[in-house]
Scaffold this motif. Structure first.
Motif, PDB file in Angstrom:
ATOM      1  N   CYS A   2       0.827  -1.126  -0.001  1.00 32.05           N
ATOM      2  CA  CYS A   2       0.041  -0.067  -0.024  1.00 32.05           C
ATOM      3  C   CYS A   2       1.080   1.328  -0.150  1.00 32.05           C
ATOM      4  O   CYS A   2       0.603   2.067  -0.709  1.00 32.05           O
ATOM      5  N   ARG A   3       1.922   1.255   0.679  1.00 36.50           N
ATOM      6  CA  ARG A   3       2.742   2.319   0.946  1.00 36.50           C
ATOM      7  C   ARG A   3       3.576   2.573  -0.501  1.00 36.50           C
ATOM      8  O   ARG A   3       3.691   3.850  -0.909  1.00 36.50           O
ATOM      9  N   ALA A   4       3.907   1.625  -1.013  1.00 30.19           N
ATOM     10  CA  ALA A   4       4.789   1.734  -2.465  1.00 30.19           C
ATOM     11  C   ALA A   4       3.948   2.133  -3.456  1.00 30.19           C
ATOM     12  O   ALA A   4       4.303   2.799  -4.157  1.00 30.19           O
ATOM     13  N   ALA A   5       2.551   1.791  -3.237  1.00 29.84           N
ATOM     14  CA  ALA A   5       1.564   2.329  -4.555  1.00 29.84           C
ATOM     15  C   ALA A   5       1.227   3.657  -4.319  1.00 29.84           C
ATOM     16  O   ALA A   5       0.636   4.283  -5.376  1.00 29.84           O
ATOM     17  N   GLN A   6       1.411   4.390  -3.258  1.00 32.95           N
ATOM     18  CA  GLN A   6       0.638   5.773  -2.806  1.00 32.95           C
ATOM     19  C   GLN A   6       1.213   6.708  -4.130  1.00 32.95           C
ATOM     20  O   GLN A   6       0.422   7.377  -4.346  1.00 32.95           O
ATOM     21  N   PRO A   7       2.559   6.915  -4.340  1.00 33.02           N
ATOM     22  CA  PRO A   7       3.005   7.916  -5.275  1.00 33.02           C
ATOM     23  C   PRO A   7       2.343   7.463  -6.859  1.00 33.02           C
ATOM     24  O   PRO A   7       2.317   8.318  -7.583  1.00 33.02           O
ATOM     25  N   GLY A  19      -0.065  10.187  -8.544  1.00 32.70           N
ATOM     26  CA  GLY A  19       0.365  10.661  -9.576  1.00 32.70           C
ATOM     27  C   GLY A  19      -0.589  10.501 -10.502  1.00 32.70           C
ATOM     28  O   GLY A  19      -0.865  11.305 -11.602  1.00 32.70           O
ATOM     29  N   ALA A  20      -1.428   9.448 -10.800  1.00 32.29           N
ATOM     30  CA  ALA A  20      -2.213   9.163 -11.757  1.00 32.29           C
ATOM     31  C   ALA A  20      -3.498   9.939 -11.590  1.00 32.29           C
ATOM     32  O   ALA A  20      -4.441  10.194 -12.375  1.00 32.29           O
ATOM     33  N   PRO A  73      -1.219  -1.948  -7.880  1.00 35.90           N
ATOM     34  CA  PRO A  73      -0.636  -1.320  -8.945  1.00 35.90           C
ATOM     35  C   PRO A  73       1.014  -1.144  -9.074  1.00 35.90           C
ATOM     36  O   PRO A  73       1.637  -1.053  -7.825  1.00 35.90           O
ATOM     37  N   ARG A  74       1.499  -1.534 -10.290  1.00 39.00           N
ATOM     38  CA  ARG A  74       3.011  -1.514 -10.317  1.00 39.00           C
ATOM     39  C   ARG A  74       3.396  -0.061 -11.178  1.00 39.00           C
ATOM     40  O   ARG A  74       4.596   0.003 -11.340  1.00 39.00           O
ATOM     41  N   SER A  75       2.268   0.502 -11.645  1.00 36.42           N
ATOM     42  CA  SER A  75       2.646   1.666 -12.743  1.00 36.42           C
ATOM     43  C   SER A  75       1.433   2.590 -12.518  1.00 36.42           C
ATOM     44  O   SER A  75       0.474   2.111 -12.392  1.00 36.42           O
ATOM     45  N   MET A  76       1.951   3.879 -12.866  1.00 37.90           N
ATOM     46  CA  MET A  76       0.760   4.913 -13.006  1.00 37.90           C
ATOM     47  C   MET A  76      -0.166   4.688 -14.204  1.00 37.90           C
ATOM     48  O   MET A  76      -1.348   4.895 -13.890  1.00 37.90           O
ATOM     49  N   ASP A  77       0.459   4.123 -15.095  1.00 32.63           N
ATOM     50  CA  ASP A  77      -0.371   3.642 -16.424  1.00 32.63           C
ATOM     51  C   ASP A  77      -1.610   2.726 -16.100  1.00 32.63           C
ATOM     52  O   ASP A  77      -2.595   2.985 -16.317  1.00 32.63           O
ATOM     53  N   GLU A  78      -1.331   1.699 -15.178  1.00 35.22           N
ATOM     54  CA  GLU A  78      -2.223   0.827 -14.756  1.00 35.22           C
ATOM     55  C   GLU A  78      -3.341   1.548 -14.085  1.00 35.22           C
ATOM     56  O   GLU A  78      -4.831   1.329 -14.456  1.00 35.22           O
ATOM     57  N   VAL A  79      -3.154   2.438 -13.191  1.00 36.26           N
ATOM     58  CA  VAL A  79      -4.262   3.328 -12.567  1.00 36.26           C
ATOM     59  C   VAL A  79      -5.056   4.108 -13.608  1.00 36.26           C
ATOM     60  O   VAL A  79      -6.210   4.224 -13.661  1.00 36.26           O
ATOM     61  N   ARG A  80      -4.202   4.810 -14.480  1.00 34.33           N
ATOM     62  CA  ARG A  80      -4.622   5.816 -15.496  1.00 34.33           C
ATOM     63  C   ARG A  80      -5.394   5.024 -16.476  1.00 34.33           C
ATOM     64  O   ARG A  80      -6.653   5.378 -16.621  1.00 34.33           O
TER      65      ARG A  80
END
Length: 106
Positions: free
Chosen positions: A34-39, A43-44, A91-98
């Motif tokens: 969870c902490r690693a995913a926050q940025p 960002g997304a 999520p492993r990338s902002m693109d996944e969230v976007r």
């Protein structure tokens, strides 16, 4: 980085009645994933101020997480008018969230 999760969750009936675009994020403040995913999530979400983002602390016996069949943290459930349109787990990338956010506009 916001690692705060609400300890009081909204009832499922309220979530189902939400109008517009929402992201329901399940996790805990002590979860490394969870902490690693926050940025990535922040960002997304930068260009999506109109999207409601609700962070809910999850765990055993928590009814809202169980109603969405959450198994891993963080789990982001993307809702349009209370209906799930996308989901991202760890999520492993902002693109996944976007990409999931884009489905809220479809």
């Amino acid at each position: 980085m916001n690692t705060s999760y609400a300890t009081v969750e909204p009832p499922r009936s309220e979530v189902d009645a939400w109008a517009g675009a929402s992201v329901l994020e399940f996790g805990t403040p002590w979860c490394g994933f969870c902490r690693a995913a926050q940025p990535l999530i922040a960002g997304a979400m930068t260009n999506h101020a109109e999207v409601r983002h609700v962070k809910v602390e999850d765990g055993p016996g928590r009814p809202l997480g169980r109603s969405f069949r959450v198994k891993l943290w963080p789990t982001l459930v993307f809702l349009k008018d209370g209906q799930e349109v996308a989901r991202v787990v760890r999520p492993r990338s902002m693109d996944e969230v976007r990409e999931a956010l884009d489905k809220l506009e479809a």
